[in-house]
Design an enzyme around this catalytic site. Structure first.
Site, PDB file in Angstrom:
ATOM      1  N   SER A 146      36.087  47.733  35.820  1.00  0.00           N
ATOM      2  CA  SER A 146      36.686  47.121  37.006  1.00  0.00           C
ATOM      3  C   SER A 146      37.330  45.794  36.640  1.00  0.00           C
ATOM      4  CB  SER A 146      35.599  46.876  38.061  1.00  0.00           C
ATOM      5  OG  SER A 146      36.076  46.031  39.100  1.00  0.00           O
ATOM      6  N   TYR A 159      27.426  43.955  40.714  1.00  0.00           N
ATOM      7  CA  TYR A 159      28.453  44.941  40.358  1.00  0.00           C
ATOM      8  C   TYR A 159      29.354  44.417  39.244  1.00  0.00           C
ATOM      9  CZ  TYR A 159      32.394  48.162  40.807  1.00  0.00           C
ATOM     10  OH  TYR A 159      33.374  49.081  40.550  1.00  0.00           O
TER      11      TYR A 159
END
Length: 264
Positions: A146, A159
């Site tokens: 990401s 995350y």
């Protein structure tokens, strides 16, 4: 066609997190390119729905329902692929988890669940597939990371930390497997319309006290230099390119696909 495969070789793929969204689309595109595809997810209904779509394109489908955070589950999934098709040529680590929590209010449960799936399970899947690919002296692993892995996001720290872990694992696995002709790369997609993205942004809006969700989403979209969110299909095309078409000399690479939001 990559040097390590021939035109008459049917490549055997395992895609995690394939009950919907990006994982489903990657599986469908790999099948359309002639791959035998195994899919896995904790969502049993979603797995069966994806499997039904795959069977419309190819008879070679292995549907695996399981929780990769359970010890031995990633290895068992790889073993099923090898048992069915005699090997594994492609692993796409797409399964992911994340919740919005202010850093100072982070809970042990959410933190450990995030790292268990996004880091530990991914590493174990890489290890299991990598051992088979080492013996084959060929194979490709693609890990979904990401743009957040390089950003300071205090409401999404577990995350983003987990995705930084994915970046590190990708580099380490690439070096470990390079002598055997196995390529390990990652893809960092930006904002796209998936169930996980929608859930995250709803939580972000709530945390920011924003009642007009659409206005909040539009504001976030305007921050993307290309001025739009990614289509799931075009992100999947990039994943499939890494699986099948990228140069055989390309490994340990982090492919950035965020519309200019994250700048290398």
């Amino acid at each position: 066609m990559p040097a390590e495969v021939t035109n008459n070789t049917r490549r055997r793929a395992l895609v995690t997190g394939a009950a919907g969204g990006l994982g489903r689309e990657v599986a469908l595109q790999l099948a359309a390119r002639g791959c035998a595809v195994a899919i896995t997810d904790i969502n049993a209904q979603g797995v069966q729905e994806t499997a039904a779509l795959l069977r419309e394109r190819t008879g070679d489908v292995e549907a695996i329902v399981g929780d990769f955070t359970i010890e031995g589950a990633p290895e068992a999934a790889v073993e099923k692929v090898v048992a069915r098709w005699g090997g594994i040529d492609i692993l796409v680590n797409n399964a992911g988890y994340g919740v919005i929590e202010p850093f100072l209010d982070a809970t042990f449960k959410a933190w450990t669940r995030t790292l268990a799936l996004n880091v530990t399970a991914l590493a174990m899947a890489c290890k299991a597939a990598g051992r088979v690919m080492r013996e084959q002296r060929s194979g490709r692993i693609v890990n979904i990371t990401s743009p957040g892995s390089r950003m300071a996001l205090p409401d999404y720290t577990a995350y983003t930390a987990s995705k930084a872990g994915v970046d590190s694992i990708t580099r380490a696995a690439a070096v470990a497997l390079a002598p055997y002709g196995v390529l390990v790369n990652s893809l960092a997609p930006g904002m796209m319309d998936t169930e996980m993205q929608r859930s995250t942004e709803i939580d972000l809006a709530r945390a920011a006290g924003r009642n007009d969700l659409q206005a909040f989403l539009d504001e976030r979209t305007r921050r993307i230099p290309l001025g739009r969110r990614a289509e799931i299909s075009e992100v999947a095309e990039a994943v499939v390119w890494l699986c099948l078409d990228s140069p055989a000399y390309m490994t340990a690479e982090r492919l950035n696909m965020s519309g200019g939001l994250d700048k290398d």
